[in-house]
Design a protein around this motif. Structure first.
Motif, PDB file in Angstrom:
ATOM      1  N   ARG A   8      40.459  48.567  51.327  1.00  0.00           N
ATOM      2  CA  ARG A   8      40.267  49.825  50.600  1.00  0.00           C
ATOM      3  C   ARG A   8      41.089  49.838  49.306  1.00  0.00           C
ATOM      4  NH1 ARG A   8      37.553  53.758  53.167  1.00  0.00           N
ATOM      5  NH2 ARG A   8      37.030  53.396  55.347  1.00  0.00           N
ATOM      6  N   ARG A   9      42.306  49.327  49.391  1.00  0.00           N
ATOM      7  CA  ARG A   9      43.142  49.247  48.170  1.00  0.00           C
ATOM      8  C   ARG A   9      42.514  48.289  47.156  1.00  0.00           C
ATOM      9  NH1 ARG A   9      47.161  49.216  52.131  1.00  0.00           N
ATOM     10  NH2 ARG A   9      47.420  46.963  51.924  1.00  0.00           N
ATOM     11  N   MET A  10      42.021  47.154  47.645  1.00  0.00           N
ATOM     12  CA  MET A  10      41.383  46.181  46.752  1.00  0.00           C
ATOM     13  C   MET A  10      40.152  46.794  46.091  1.00  0.00           C
ATOM     14  SD  MET A  10      39.725  42.449  47.555  1.00  0.00           S
ATOM     15  CE  MET A  10      41.259  41.527  47.543  1.00  0.00           C
ATOM     16  N   LEU A  11      39.340  47.496  46.871  1.00  0.00           N
ATOM     17  CA  LEU A  11      38.131  48.100  46.312  1.00  0.00           C
ATOM     18  C   LEU A  11      38.486  49.097  45.221  1.00  0.00           C
ATOM     19  CD1 LEU A  11      35.066  48.352  46.325  1.00  0.00           C
ATOM     20  CD2 LEU A  11      35.323  50.170  48.042  1.00  0.00           C
ATOM     21  N   THR A  12      39.511  49.902  45.434  1.00  0.00           N
ATOM     22  CA  THR A  12      39.930  50.874  44.419  1.00  0.00           C
ATOM     23  C   THR A  12      40.291  50.170  43.115  1.00  0.00           C
ATOM     24  OG1 THR A  12      40.680  52.448  46.087  1.00  0.00           O
ATOM     25  CG2 THR A  12      41.619  52.683  43.876  1.00  0.00           C
ATOM     26  N   ARG A  13      41.053  49.088  43.215  1.00  0.00           N
ATOM     27  CA  ARG A  13      41.430  48.329  42.002  1.00  0.00           C
ATOM     28  C   ARG A  13      40.195  47.771  41.295  1.00  0.00           C
ATOM     29  NH1 ARG A  13      45.031  46.056  45.505  1.00  0.00           N
ATOM     30  NH2 ARG A  13      43.993  44.044  45.423  1.00  0.00           N
ATOM     31  N   PHE A  60      32.107  42.196  46.265  1.00  0.00           N
ATOM     32  CA  PHE A  60      32.349  43.570  45.821  1.00  0.00           C
ATOM     33  C   PHE A  60      31.277  44.493  46.387  1.00  0.00           C
ATOM     34  CE2 PHE A  60      31.481  47.090  42.952  1.00  0.00           C
ATOM     35  CZ  PHE A  60      32.740  47.662  42.800  1.00  0.00           C
ATOM     36  N   GLN A  61      30.007  44.077  46.302  1.00  0.00           N
ATOM     37  CA  GLN A  61      28.914  44.910  46.784  1.00  0.00           C
ATOM     38  C   GLN A  61      29.017  45.157  48.288  1.00  0.00           C
ATOM     39  OE1 GLN A  61      25.753  42.440  45.246  1.00  0.00           O
ATOM     40  NE2 GLN A  61      25.388  43.829  43.523  1.00  0.00           N
ATOM     41  N   VAL A  62      29.369  44.128  49.032  1.00  0.00           N
ATOM     42  CA  VAL A  62      29.521  44.288  50.481  1.00  0.00           C
ATOM     43  C   VAL A  62      30.665  45.245  50.792  1.00  0.00           C
ATOM     44  CG1 VAL A  62      30.166  43.104  52.627  1.00  0.00           C
ATOM     45  CG2 VAL A  62      28.469  42.073  51.094  1.00  0.00           C
ATOM     46  N   LEU A  63      31.821  45.022  50.177  1.00  0.00           N
ATOM     47  CA  LEU A  63      32.973  45.888  50.440  1.00  0.00           C
ATOM     48  C   LEU A  63      32.678  47.328  50.023  1.00  0.00           C
ATOM     49  CD1 LEU A  63      35.852  46.173  51.460  1.00  0.00           C
ATOM     50  CD2 LEU A  63      36.646  45.448  49.183  1.00  0.00           C
ATOM     51  N   GLU A  74      37.043  48.797  41.611  1.00  0.00           N
ATOM     52  CA  GLU A  74      36.179  49.861  41.095  1.00  0.00           C
ATOM     53  C   GLU A  74      36.671  50.329  39.729  1.00  0.00           C
ATOM     54  OE1 GLU A  74      34.230  51.987  44.994  1.00  0.00           O
ATOM     55  OE2 GLU A  74      36.217  52.652  44.366  1.00  0.00           O
ATOM     56  N   ASP A  75      37.976  50.385  39.530  1.00  0.00           N
ATOM     57  CA  ASP A  75      38.510  50.742  38.214  1.00  0.00           C
ATOM     58  C   ASP A  75      38.092  49.714  37.170  1.00  0.00           C
ATOM     59  OD1 ASP A  75      39.729  52.980  39.304  1.00  0.00           O
ATOM     60  OD2 ASP A  75      41.730  52.069  39.404  1.00  0.00           O
ATOM     61  N   ARG A  76      38.138  48.445  37.538  1.00  0.00           N
ATOM     62  CA  ARG A  76      37.754  47.374  36.612  1.00  0.00           C
ATOM     63  C   ARG A  76      36.248  47.421  36.309  1.00  0.00           C
ATOM     64  NH1 ARG A  76      40.752  41.847  38.123  1.00  0.00           N
ATOM     65  NH2 ARG A  76      39.684  41.331  36.194  1.00  0.00           N
ATOM     66  N   VAL A  77      35.444  47.669  37.339  1.00  0.00           N
ATOM     67  CA  VAL A  77      33.997  47.747  37.153  1.00  0.00           C
ATOM     68  C   VAL A  77      33.647  48.968  36.302  1.00  0.00           C
ATOM     69  CG1 VAL A  77      31.789  48.111  38.357  1.00  0.00           C
ATOM     70  CG2 VAL A  77      33.423  46.405  39.206  1.00  0.00           C
ATOM     71  N   ALA A  78      34.316  50.088  36.536  1.00  0.00           N
ATOM     72  CA  ALA A  78      34.074  51.286  35.720  1.00  0.00           C
ATOM     73  C   ALA A  78      34.386  51.014  34.254  1.00  0.00           C
ATOM     74  CB  ALA A  78      34.907  52.463  36.240  1.00  0.00           C
TER      75      ALA A  78
END
Length: 167
Positions: A111-116, A49-52, A118-122
């Motif tokens: 990019r789509r995976m990161l968006t998903r 996650f951090q790398v992406l 990021e919502d979970r991490v938020a």
């Protein structure tokens, strides 16, 4: 007349040297537990996650700069990027400034995976901060950010993961 070291009834006790480390450790443990759960299916987990996230939001010019930003050893970084390449979320391309170097870029799927995620991490971060008033949570974020930037400025090569391992 001497002053008492006893707190007033109902007042918070004075900080004891060393308490800051315990407090930060407890908050970090609570954060880590929630973060791990939020990214459990992510290729390479938290580090993936951090790398992406760094690739998308920081756009490092090459793989070496990416590793330096994240304070990840280049050998470890290679394995992490390999896992993300295998998952189809990033790719390596020649660095336009130096063909010997590689730039890591996110794919559309990445990019789509990161968006998903990021919502979970938020949501995980909001859960951790749920015990604070909204203004206090914002103030904490600002203060921790300022303190982290100052530590990074004075100790630029410091790895937060290594620091916690040695605590």
């Amino acid at each position: 007349m001497t002053q008492s070291t006893q707190p007033l009834p109902g007042a918070a006790p004075a900080a004891v040297p060393g308490d800051l480390g315990w407090h930060l450790g407890m908050v970090l443990r609570g954060y880590q537990t929630r973060f791990e759960a939020a990214v459990e299916a992510m290729p390479a987990g938290i580090r993936g996650f951090q790398v992406l996230s760094a690739v998308v939001h920081r756009d490092p010019p090459n793989q070496q700069a990416l590793g330096a930003h994240l304070a990840i050893d280049r050998t470890v970084l290679t394995y992490l990027i390999d896992a993300l390449v295998d998952a189809g979320v990033v790719e390596r391309v020649p660095d336009p400034a130096d063909r010997r170097a590689r730039k890591v870029i996110a794919t559309a799927a990445g990019r789509r995976m990161l968006t998903r995620y990021e919502d979970r991490v938020a949501a995980a971060e909001a859960d951790l901060l749920a015990g604070l008033e909204e203004d206090d949570a914002r103030a904490l974020g600002r203060l921790i950010g300022r303190l982290a930037r100052e530590v990074h400025r004075t100790q630029p090569g410091t790895s937060p993961c290594e620091a916690m391992d040695n605590l």
